[in-house]
Scaffold this active site. Structure first.
Site, mmCIF file in Angstrom:
data_model
loop_
_atom_site.group_PDB
_atom_site.id
_atom_site.type_symbol
_atom_site.label_atom_id
_atom_site.label_comp_id
_atom_site.label_asym_id
_atom_site.label_seq_id
_atom_site.Cartn_x
_atom_site.Cartn_y
_atom_site.Cartn_z
ATOM 1 C CB SER A 1 0.440 3.649 -13.003
ATOM 2 O OG SER A 1 1.655 4.072 -12.478
ATOM 3 N N GLY B 1 -4.402 7.163 -7.497
ATOM 4 C CA GLY B 1 -4.589 6.655 -8.855
ATOM 5 C C GLY B 1 -3.746 7.445 -9.847
ATOM 6 C CD GLU C 1 5.980 9.806 -4.267
ATOM 7 O OE1 GLU C 1 5.558 10.845 -4.786
ATOM 8 O OE2 GLU C 1 6.108 8.730 -4.874
#
Lengths: 357, 385
Positions: free
Chosen positions: B133, B131, B250
């Protein structure tokens, strides 16, 4: 191995940064051969580095050659370095030593151009090659031709050829050479294929390309930091930052694929990796030249500012030793010719070094 | 400005080769058994498949054994990951925990958190979403307003998150929330990461249907949801530093350039059946980009294994990889015209894969940092800002 790399790249860096001055570059385009610079190249063992020790070289790996050529590209060295290095490598493989002095390289792979007539060791050279790199300035022109199942080589003195002096778009000599029944001494070579010669010269050129691309990035970043408009350096504008990031991506991807290819060029799948490298380099050149000129504005469009020494070379090199389009098609054909389900396993396998490290 | 860090050559040593062969055997068996097809895609949520991957020891495989991992290397994980993704195997359920949350807990989590979550993540039993944005905070992540207020024994969360992938299927969330007011001096301070059980009272999950007509992301409303103190990840107020530490992992992985691989496979097949110079050249161009990206990604996995934090290199891979993934459907449409597309049989995955790749292509340069943000990171690495 890495010590050898460091020693010879350090020597190349010192030599080229001292001697590849704007004046030498400008004079080279006027047809002046930089003899002092060439002596330095010989003295530092660069020209023979790929040849065996018995032939005056150090039997450097393709990776070391790539590293040295990257330095040369970064300084826009106006010499037939790739041609001489690969020529001497080939002659060494053939068990023949090479004389000192720059070599031109003609790899006969099309139906037009030179013909090597006859059989045995005494052959006759006939026809016209339209664009031989440093054809006139090099003392010897090394001809590589298919011969039966293998290849053969012959060296011809350029003074025995009719010369039509020409240049590519970078102002580098690309001479038309006509042989009117010139007799040459022919040597068969069993250890190397015609394709392997194209691969090795493509790899050396890749080093030049990566070095030149790196230089366009350095010049562009430097210019963007110095040039002030609207009260701040260009580098502070996001529109400029975004473009320079794209340029960095082009440089990084070119460098990555060239490094990987150097490791496998002499292996089983070297042909595919070279084709992939040539295809990617072309994309990187398109991005690199466009962005570096855009960032430089009108300044980069002048003869006075050095950017063009790199961008014009990149434009030319993109499509020499077969065009990027030909290499792309070759790669596409190789992959479309195998079951599509094997696409991944082929991609993953070909990265594997095949004992050349 | 050294961009010559991409030096490692993709190379299967005696460790990697048998592992790769084992993953391929597993995938061939699973595909034969009907667990997935080429058209499934890695971004598909399949808990049953994730449990099978977990049983093979391929989730959290770099983690220590005492937390359910296999103590294997980053390169081994790279091999497993790229094989799973290239096959289009449905690995989305365990993806976020395997790639990000696990390493985060290992570096800043408490013993209790590691003991509680890591073994279950590695078995493919518990799935996480992220969670980050919010309705008013996208690229400007530091501007989030979802707030955690200190209460007795924990934190009360109030706010809204959007674009939360698979929140309707995941068990838990890594929540990024503000725990002290934003200040001009320290824009990035005062945010905290929490582990949140999505069944907590006060949490509502609502679907946001995407352009493709599919439901993968969601809006989450937190209306005074309680999170106990022991589920704070790392240090209160240190969330920004923690989240940016995850970035090299990432951004540099094969998921940045293998989204469209199944489409490429079918496209190559199509061109092989109808070969012409123009299309072969297009295939050559795409393959050359893919190959380059694999080399770059492998290089970064090597650097990560050596303990480096190659953030610039990772950003370069994401930029190039996502643009490549957008180019594949664009090129495919030059080769497969609307008429050809209409004439493809139902069994030919080419049509379905082309539609999906095209639908999802805008998302590649948005999620995980927009192209503009990523290029800003690169510009910083170049010393421009």
């Amino acid at each position: 191995m890495s010590e050898t790399t460091d020693m010879i790249t350090d020597a190349a860096t010192r030599l080229f940064s001292e001697q590849c001055t704007p004046r030498v570059l400008a004079e080279a385009e006027q047809g002046v051969f930089p003899s002092t610079l060439w002596s330095g190249v010989e003295d530092n063992g660069i020209a023979s580095m790929l040849a065996a020790e018995a032939h005056g070289g150090i039997a450097a790996s393709p990776g070391v050659a790539l590293a040295v050529m990257r330095v040369a590209g970064r300084h826009a060295v106006p010499l037939p370095l790739a041609e001489t290095m690969v020529g001497r490598w080939l002659l060494s493989k053939a068990g023949i030593g090479a004389a000192t002095g720059p070599l031109a390289l003609v790899v006969l792979r099309r139906p037009d151009g030179w013909k090597v007539e006859g059989t045995g060791t005494a052959r006759v050279l006939r026809g016209t090659e339209p664009a031989v790199a440093w054809g006139k300035a090099s003392g010897g022109v090394l001809v590589v031709v298919r011969d039966g199942a293998g290849i053969g080589v012959a060296t011809v003195d350029s003074q025995r050829l009719k010369v039509d002096s020409r240049t590519n778009i970078a102002g580098e000599p690309r001479d038309g050479l006509t042989a009117d029944g010139v007799s040459v001494r022919f040597s068969p070579v069993s250890a190397v294929s015609l394709e392997a010669v194209m691969h090795m010269v493509s790899l050396c050129r890749a080093g030049l390309i990566c070095g030149a691309l790196q230089r366009t990035l350095e010049l562009s970043v430097g210019y963007a930091c110095d040039r002030v408009q609207f009260g701040r350096p260009l580098a502070k504008f996001q529109a400029i930052q975004q473009q320079l990031a794209e340029l960095a991506g082009a440089v990084a991807s070119a460098t990555a694929i060239a490094n990987a290819t150097a490791n496998v060029v002499e292996g089983e799948h070297g042909d595919l990796m070279i084709a992939a490298m040539r295809a990617r380099l072309a994309g990187a050149i398109d991005t690199g030249t466009a962005v570096s000129h855009q960032v430089h504005g009108a300044m980069g469009f002048t003869r006075e500012y050095a950017l063009h020494y790199y961008t014009r070379r990149l434009w030319a090199w993109r499509d020499e030793y077969d065009s990027a389009a030909e290499w792309r098609e070759r790669l596409g054909r190789a992959f479309a010719g195998a079951p599509a389900d094997e696409l991944w396993s082929r991609l993953a396998r070909i990265g594997v070094a095949s004992g050349t490290q | 400005m050294n961009l010559n860090n991409f030096t490692a050559v993709a190379h299967d040593d005696e460790r990697l080769a048998p592992l790769r062969a084992e993953v391929r055997r597993f995938l061939a068996e699973e595909r034969a058994a009907g667990a997935f097809t080429r058209a499934t895609g890695w971004d598909h949520w399949d808990p049953e498949f994730s449990r099978k991957v977990g049983a093979k020891g391929w989730i959290g495989m770099t983690w220590p054994r005492r937390y359910g991992g296999q103590a294997r290397s980053s390169l081994e994980r790279f091999v497993v990951t790229e094989e799973l993704l290239a096959a289009g195997a449905p690995v989305r359920a365990h993806w976020m925990a395997d790639r990000q949350l696990g390493p985060l807990l290992l570096s800043v989590g408490t013993e209790q958190q590691k003991d509680t979550y890591l073994p279950r993540i590695a078995r493919g039993e518990i799935f996480f979403c992220y969670g980050l944005s919010e309705p008013d905070s996208g690229s400007d992540l530091a501007s989030i307003r979802t707030a955690g207020t200190k209460v007795d024994g924990g934190w009360a969360i109030i706010g809204r998150k959007v674009w939360v992938g698979y929140a309707h299927r995941a068990h838990m969330m890594n929540l990024f929330a503000r725990t002290s007011p934003r200040s001009d001096e320290d824009r990035h301070g005062g945010v905290t990461q929490f582990i949140v059980d999505l069944k907590t009272p006060g949490i509502t999950v609502r679907p946001i249907v995407n352009l493709a007509g599919e439901h993968d992301f969601n809006e989450i409303v937190f209306d005074d949801a309680f999170v106990p103190d022991d589920l704070v990840i790392g240090t209160v107020g240190n969330g920004w530093k923690q989240v940016t530490g995850e970035l090299a992992h990432e951004r540099s992985g094969p998921e940045r350039w293998l989204n469209t691989f199944s489409l490429l496979v079918h496209l190559v097949d199509r061109v092989a059946q109808h070969p012409n110079e123009r299309d072969l050249e297009k295939i050559g161009r795409l393959v050359s980009q893919l190959w380059t990206l694999r080399q770059m990604s492998f290089s970064i996995a090597t650097l990560l294994e050596q303990g480096g934090t190659p953030n610039l290199e990772a950003a370069l891979i994401k930029d190039l990889g996502t643009l490549y993934d957008q180019e594949v459907p664009a090129v495919a449409r030059q080769i497969v015209s609307e008429e050809v597309r209409a004439g493809l049989s139902e069994e030919d995955y080419l049509g379905e894969l082309l539609d999906r790749a095209l639908y999802y292509s805008p998302s590649y340069t948005i999620r995980g940092g927009t192209k503009e943000i990523i290029r800003g990171v690169i510009a910083k690495g170049l010393g421009l800002r």
